[in-house]
Design a protein around this motif. Structure first.
Motif, PDB file in Angstrom:
ATOM      1  N   ARG A  13      22.328   8.714  -2.362  1.00 50.06           N
ATOM      2  CA  ARG A  13      21.572   8.191  -1.222  1.00 50.06           C
ATOM      3  C   ARG A  13      20.258   7.566  -1.665  1.00 50.06           C
ATOM      4  NH1 ARG A  13      22.744  13.168   2.922  1.00 50.06           N
ATOM      5  NH2 ARG A  13      24.981  12.788   2.951  1.00 50.06           N
ATOM      6  N   VAL A  14      19.780   6.652  -0.849  1.00 52.38           N
ATOM      7  CA  VAL A  14      18.501   6.009  -1.119  1.00 52.38           C
ATOM      8  C   VAL A  14      17.391   7.054  -1.188  1.00 52.38           C
ATOM      9  CG1 VAL A  14      16.775   4.409  -0.194  1.00 52.38           C
ATOM     10  CG2 VAL A  14      19.188   3.798  -0.142  1.00 52.38           C
ATOM     11  N   ASN A  31      16.171   8.104 -18.809  1.00 50.10           N
ATOM     12  CA  ASN A  31      16.991   6.990 -19.293  1.00 50.10           C
ATOM     13  C   ASN A  31      17.592   6.206 -18.133  1.00 50.10           C
ATOM     14  OD1 ASN A  31      16.500   7.557 -21.980  1.00 50.10           O
ATOM     15  ND2 ASN A  31      18.352   8.775 -22.234  1.00 50.10           N
ATOM     16  N   PHE A  32      18.057   6.913 -17.110  1.00 55.55           N
ATOM     17  CA  PHE A  32      18.650   6.243 -15.960  1.00 55.55           C
ATOM     18  C   PHE A  32      17.615   5.388 -15.228  1.00 55.55           C
ATOM     19  CE2 PHE A  32      19.797   6.149 -11.430  1.00 55.55           C
ATOM     20  CZ  PHE A  32      20.960   5.406 -11.536  1.00 55.55           C
ATOM     21  N   VAL A  33      16.422   5.932 -14.998  1.00 56.12           N
ATOM     22  CA  VAL A  33      15.364   5.172 -14.319  1.00 56.12           C
ATOM     23  C   VAL A  33      14.978   3.957 -15.148  1.00 56.12           C
ATOM     24  CG1 VAL A  33      12.954   5.228 -13.552  1.00 56.12           C
ATOM     25  CG2 VAL A  33      14.479   7.121 -12.985  1.00 56.12           C
ATOM     26  N   LEU A  38      24.856   0.165 -10.154  1.00 55.10           N
ATOM     27  CA  LEU A  38      24.845   1.133 -11.243  1.00 55.10           C
ATOM     28  C   LEU A  38      24.593   2.534 -10.690  1.00 55.10           C
ATOM     29  CD1 LEU A  38      24.829   1.966 -14.248  1.00 55.10           C
ATOM     30  CD2 LEU A  38      22.371   1.522 -14.214  1.00 55.10           C
ATOM     31  N   ALA A  39      23.623   2.652  -9.802  1.00 52.92           N
ATOM     32  CA  ALA A  39      23.318   3.958  -9.201  1.00 52.92           C
ATOM     33  C   ALA A  39      24.539   4.492  -8.462  1.00 52.92           C
ATOM     34  CB  ALA A  39      22.126   3.840  -8.251  1.00 52.92           C
ATOM     35  N   ARG A  40      25.209   3.646  -7.704  1.00 53.95           N
ATOM     36  CA  ARG A  40      26.391   4.092  -6.967  1.00 53.95           C
ATOM     37  C   ARG A  40      27.514   4.486  -7.916  1.00 53.95           C
ATOM     38  NH1 ARG A  40      28.316  -0.215  -3.355  1.00 53.95           N
ATOM     39  NH2 ARG A  40      29.649  -0.736  -5.091  1.00 53.95           N
ATOM     40  N   SER A  41      27.602   3.830  -9.072  1.00 51.84           N
ATOM     41  CA  SER A  41      28.660   4.175 -10.021  1.00 51.84           C
ATOM     42  C   SER A  41      28.451   5.568 -10.618  1.00 51.84           C
ATOM     43  CB  SER A  41      28.752   3.135 -11.137  1.00 51.84           C
ATOM     44  OG  SER A  41      27.694   3.280 -12.063  1.00 51.84           O
ATOM     45  N   MET A  42      27.207   6.029 -10.632  1.00 49.25           N
ATOM     46  CA  MET A  42      26.921   7.370 -11.142  1.00 49.25           C
ATOM     47  C   MET A  42      27.474   8.431 -10.188  1.00 49.25           C
ATOM     48  SD  MET A  42      25.599   6.449 -13.873  1.00 49.25           S
ATOM     49  CE  MET A  42      25.015   7.922 -14.641  1.00 49.25           C
ATOM     50  N   LEU A  55      23.994  15.681 -11.438  1.00 48.91           N
ATOM     51  CA  LEU A  55      23.642  14.524 -12.253  1.00 48.91           C
ATOM     52  C   LEU A  55      22.727  14.836 -13.424  1.00 48.91           C
ATOM     53  CD1 LEU A  55      23.280  12.016  -9.306  1.00 48.91           C
ATOM     54  CD2 LEU A  55      25.157  12.182 -10.956  1.00 48.91           C
ATOM     55  N   ASP A  56      22.055  15.964 -13.423  1.00 45.47           N
ATOM     56  CA  ASP A  56      21.178  16.366 -14.527  1.00 45.47           C
ATOM     57  C   ASP A  56      20.056  15.345 -14.766  1.00 45.47           C
ATOM     58  OD1 ASP A  56      20.210  17.981 -16.578  1.00 45.47           O
ATOM     59  OD2 ASP A  56      21.502  17.080 -18.089  1.00 45.47           O
TER      60      ASP A  56
END
Length: 116
Positions: free
Chosen positions: A22-23, A100-102, A13-17, A75-76
């Motif tokens: 990066r980590v 929301n993302f976290v 999901l993170a990569r799709s954003m 990414l805001d």
């Protein structure tokens, strides 16, 4: 094994954003989520990253994007604000979009409920 699959789903999901997320940027995001108002120097001390790496990450995770135009990510998820007691100091805060993302990452990883 389920925990690994859940963690993998969260990372995907993170990569799709943004495909080049990066980590270290995710680490910064999670740190700011857990301790809002940190300065970039405090974040650098906590993560063992350089101030320039923190500055680039803040740009990518924020609304401005990288100043050198090497990435289009904006990414805001975080924002900087001047410290009201010392306007030379910038503090880093999570935005509602970042929160929301976290929380979505947390839900995918741990199955916890996502507050509405």
């Amino acid at each position: 094994m389920r925990n690994i699959r859940d963690l993998l789903a969260a990372l995907r999901l993170a990569r799709s954003m943004h495909p080049q997320l990066r980590v270290s940027q995710l680490e910064l995001l999670l740190l700011v989520y857990s301790r809002p108002g940190m300065t970039q120097t405090e974040i650098a001390d906590e993560t063992d990253l350089t101030l320039s790496a923190i500055s680039r990450a803040v740009d990518v995770l924020g609304t401005s994007g990288r100043r050198d135009n090497r990435s289009s990510a904006k990414l805001d998820w975080i924002e900087t604000r001047r410290n009201p007691d010392d306007d030379r100091v910038l503090q880093v805060f999570i935005t509602p979009k970042g929160r929301n993302f976290v929380q979505t990452l947390e839900h995918l990883t741990y199955g916890s409920s996502i507050p509405q």
